[in-house]
Enzyme design. Sequence first.
Site, short mmCIF file in Angstrom:
data_model
loop_
_atom_site.label_atom_id
_atom_site.label_comp_id
_atom_site.label_asym_id
_atom_site.label_seq_id
_atom_site.Cartn_x
_atom_site.Cartn_y
_atom_site.Cartn_z
N ARG A 70 68.69 11.58 15.05
CA ARG A 70 68.43 12.71 14.16
C ARG A 70 66.96 13.07 14.21
O ARG A 70 66.15 12.37 14.80
CB ARG A 70 68.84 12.36 12.71
CG ARG A 70 68.20 11.08 12.20
CD ARG A 70 68.42 10.87 10.70
NE ARG A 70 69.82 10.85 10.34
CZ ARG A 70 70.61 9.78 10.41
NH1 ARG A 70 70.11 8.64 10.86
NH2 ARG A 70 71.86 9.82 10.05
N ASP A 111 69.52 4.00 18.48
CA ASP A 111 69.38 4.18 17.04
C ASP A 111 70.25 3.13 16.37
O ASP A 111 71.28 2.71 16.92
CB ASP A 111 69.83 5.59 16.62
CG ASP A 111 69.27 6.00 15.27
OD1 ASP A 111 68.42 6.90 15.23
OD2 ASP A 111 69.67 5.41 14.24
N ASP A 143 68.28 -1.74 17.17
CA ASP A 143 67.51 -2.10 15.98
C ASP A 143 66.12 -2.49 16.47
O ASP A 143 65.93 -3.57 17.02
CB ASP A 143 68.18 -3.27 15.26
CG ASP A 143 67.40 -3.74 14.03
OD1 ASP A 143 66.30 -3.20 13.76
OD2 ASP A 143 67.88 -4.67 13.34
N VAL A 144 65.16 -1.61 16.28
CA VAL A 144 63.83 -1.83 16.84
C VAL A 144 63.10 -3.01 16.20
O VAL A 144 62.08 -3.46 16.72
CB VAL A 144 62.96 -0.56 16.76
CG1 VAL A 144 63.53 0.55 17.63
CG2 VAL A 144 62.77 -0.11 15.32
N ASN A 201 59.72 6.55 18.66
CA ASN A 201 59.85 7.53 17.59
C ASN A 201 60.36 6.96 16.28
O ASN A 201 60.07 7.50 15.21
CB ASN A 201 60.79 8.66 18.05
CG ASN A 201 61.24 9.52 16.91
OD1 ASN A 201 60.49 10.34 16.38
ND2 ASN A 201 62.48 9.34 16.48
N TYR A 260 53.09 3.31 4.29
CA TYR A 260 53.43 4.19 5.40
C TYR A 260 52.16 4.65 6.11
O TYR A 260 52.07 4.61 7.35
CB TYR A 260 54.21 5.40 4.89
CG TYR A 260 54.50 6.44 5.95
CD1 TYR A 260 55.56 6.27 6.83
CD2 TYR A 260 53.73 7.60 6.06
CE1 TYR A 260 55.83 7.23 7.81
CE2 TYR A 260 53.99 8.55 7.02
CZ TYR A 260 55.04 8.36 7.90
OH TYR A 260 55.31 9.30 8.87
N LYS A 302 50.93 3.96 10.08
CA LYS A 302 50.66 5.01 11.05
C LYS A 302 49.21 4.99 11.53
O LYS A 302 48.94 5.33 12.69
CB LYS A 302 51.02 6.38 10.46
CG LYS A 302 52.52 6.55 10.21
CD LYS A 302 53.34 6.41 11.50
CE LYS A 302 54.80 6.71 11.30
NZ LYS A 302 55.58 6.65 12.56
N VAL A 360 57.03 17.55 8.65
CA VAL A 360 58.13 18.00 9.50
C VAL A 360 59.37 18.14 8.63
O VAL A 360 59.68 17.26 7.82
CB VAL A 360 58.38 17.01 10.65
CG1 VAL A 360 59.45 17.56 11.59
CG2 VAL A 360 57.10 16.73 11.42
N THR A 376 62.41 17.38 8.04
CA THR A 376 63.50 16.44 8.30
C THR A 376 63.81 15.71 6.99
O THR A 376 63.16 15.92 5.97
CB THR A 376 63.11 15.40 9.36
OG1 THR A 376 62.07 14.55 8.83
CG2 THR A 376 62.62 16.07 10.64
#
Length: 275
Positions: free
Chosen positions: A17, A38, A60-61, A87, A152, A156, A185, A187
């Site tokens: 997504r 994903d 699963d990263v 991403n 967060y 980043k 963004v 989303t």
Amino acid sequence: MKNTLRGKVAVVTGGARGIGLATVEALAREGVRVAVGDVDVATLGPAAGRAGAAFHARLDVTDAAGFRSFVDDVEAALGPVDILVNNAGIMPTGPLADEPDDVTRRMLEINTLAVVTGTKRALQTMLPRRSGHVVNVASMAGMIYMAGVASYTGSKWAVVGFTESARYEYAGSGVEFTAVLPGVVNTELVSGTASSRLMRGVEPDEVAAAIVQAVHRPRARVFVPKTGALMASGMHLTPRPVADKLLDALGGHHKFLDGVDHRARSGYESRARGS
């Protein structure tokens, strides 16, 4: 722009997504054989099919061994990875003092540690071939700060610093590195949050287009929108008290705290927090 990407192999994480899916679609249109991973398998299969992905599987990263195995499977199916787009990311919001430790840990594992894991695995393929491109999707939050997203923001900032250092370390190796810094963004990640005057909102397709352009013509940093570069530079050059007041005026203390519609955001928050 000459298409130099046709036939190359790309991996996109968090590709079911949002920015990830838009990037899968954009790369596939360029003739890239895209592998998408994903954790949300229910969404992944249909999304990958519509986007034209050549390979998809659950990823699963936060599972480092599983991430490496995913890339192994991609290379067995499609060939050596030429492009990695890290991403996958989450953004739970709220007061730092109220943030559960497991949510903080989950955020850092997905947003930061997974980027390191994926980059290291990609380098194992790219360095011997003296070719490849690692694209790490960070955020404008990787250069500025706002209330309600402290963890967060830290995750980043780490991605931006990591990408720059890796780029410098491997200069001349044939492997390119790009940090992508989107602003707001449109989303699920910002669902239920207050509007602000920080900068115009952008669509996932705009970020995806910038990623494709950066892979065609490598750049160390890509801001979406481009005016984000001016804002980031201005924030770092402005005395801190002045910068704080400017952020206050633009909604920096409001957007992710008292300006949140918790009902509208509940679905995303539940998934992001793993609850």
